[in-house]
Design an enzyme around this catalytic site. Structure first.
Site, mmCIF file in Angstrom:
data_model
loop_
_atom_site.group_PDB
_atom_site.id
_atom_site.type_symbol
_atom_site.label_atom_id
_atom_site.label_comp_id
_atom_site.label_asym_id
_atom_site.label_seq_id
_atom_site.Cartn_x
_atom_site.Cartn_y
_atom_site.Cartn_z
ATOM 1 N N VAL A 178 -9.910 -3.465 1.110
ATOM 2 C CA VAL A 178 -10.305 -4.614 0.774
ATOM 3 C C VAL A 178 -10.004 -5.549 2.072
ATOM 4 C CG1 VAL A 178 -9.950 -4.426 -1.786
ATOM 5 C CG2 VAL A 178 -8.009 -5.005 -0.310
ATOM 6 N N ASP A 220 0.865 -1.251 0.000
ATOM 7 C CA ASP A 220 0.029 0.139 -0.221
ATOM 8 C C ASP A 220 0.754 1.140 0.055
ATOM 9 O OD1 ASP A 220 -1.938 2.016 0.638
ATOM 10 O OD2 ASP A 220 -3.012 0.577 1.709
ATOM 11 N N ASP A 254 -7.834 -7.824 6.738
ATOM 12 C CA ASP A 254 -8.598 -7.620 7.655
ATOM 13 C C ASP A 254 -9.077 -6.054 7.779
ATOM 14 O OD1 ASP A 254 -7.273 -6.532 10.896
ATOM 15 O OD2 ASP A 254 -6.171 -6.803 9.060
ATOM 16 N N ARG A 299 -10.975 -11.817 7.900
ATOM 17 C CA ARG A 299 -9.646 -12.613 7.300
ATOM 18 C C ARG A 299 -10.050 -14.001 6.893
ATOM 19 N NH1 ARG A 299 -4.967 -10.173 9.097
ATOM 20 N NH2 ARG A 299 -4.878 -9.407 11.207
#
Length: 185
Positions: A153, A103, A159, A165
């Site tokens: 997401v 990310d 999670d 999860r």
């Protein structure tokens, strides 16, 4: 019950499996004649790591690290915290860091620099998801499953607040689920 919080499915269970098989085949080719140490970045990558490891056909070992810059938020705090370190030495090993999502790059930048200082023979990064629009650090994956848009997401190990999860797919979380958290940020 968890499905009610999913706006839409981004990658189905079948799509994920097929991509993991393809990534493992590339890793097998690239590491031919070597015995890589796969380092799972906990907790998000544990499902991806398990599936990927089962698809890799060459000898390999596994270890785990846990670092975090998110806590229970939807965006990085910018401060990386080491929670669990490797149990074996990285020196002289061909390390493949296995992560769920790339990310901002903040956490992985920290982790990769930490591992490089331990003198491995080589170090590469394998991530299931890549969200380049959010990158603030110059980190690139050697193996990337999917490039995704800037959406939150969950599933397949990823999670929100330690939930979701266990979903067998990757889905986009409905905004209402985390709006309150965004207001606090």
């Amino acid at each position: 019950m968890l499905e009610q919080d999913i706006d839409h499915i981004l990658f189905s269970e079948e799509t994920l499996h097929q991509r993991v098989v393809e990534m493992a085949a590339q890793i097998d080719r690239d590491y031919a004649g070597k015995e890589p140490l796969l380092v799972s970045v906990l907790r998000g990558s544990f499902i991806f790591m398990a599936d990927l490891t089962r698809c890799i056909t060459l000898p390999c070992t596994v270890d785990f690290m846990a670092v975090s810059s998110y806590g229970t938020r939807t965006k990085s705090s910018g401060q990386v915290k080491m929670i669990k370190d490797l149990t074996e030495s990285a020196e002289g090993k061909d390390i493949l860091v296995v992560e769920d999502i790339l990310d901002s790059g903040n956490t992985l930048s920290y982790l990769l620099e930490l591992l490089k200082a331990r003198k491995p023979a080589s170090i590469r990064l394998c991530t299931l998801l890549d969200k380049p629009s959010r990158r603030t650090k110059p980190v690139t994956a050697d193996y990337s499953g999917f490039s995704i848009p800037d959406e939150f997401v969950v599933g397949y190990g990823l999670d929100y607040g330690e939930k979701y999860r266990n979903l067998p797919y990757i889905g986009v979380l409905k905004r209402r689920v985390y709006e309150e958290d965004m207001i606090k940020d």
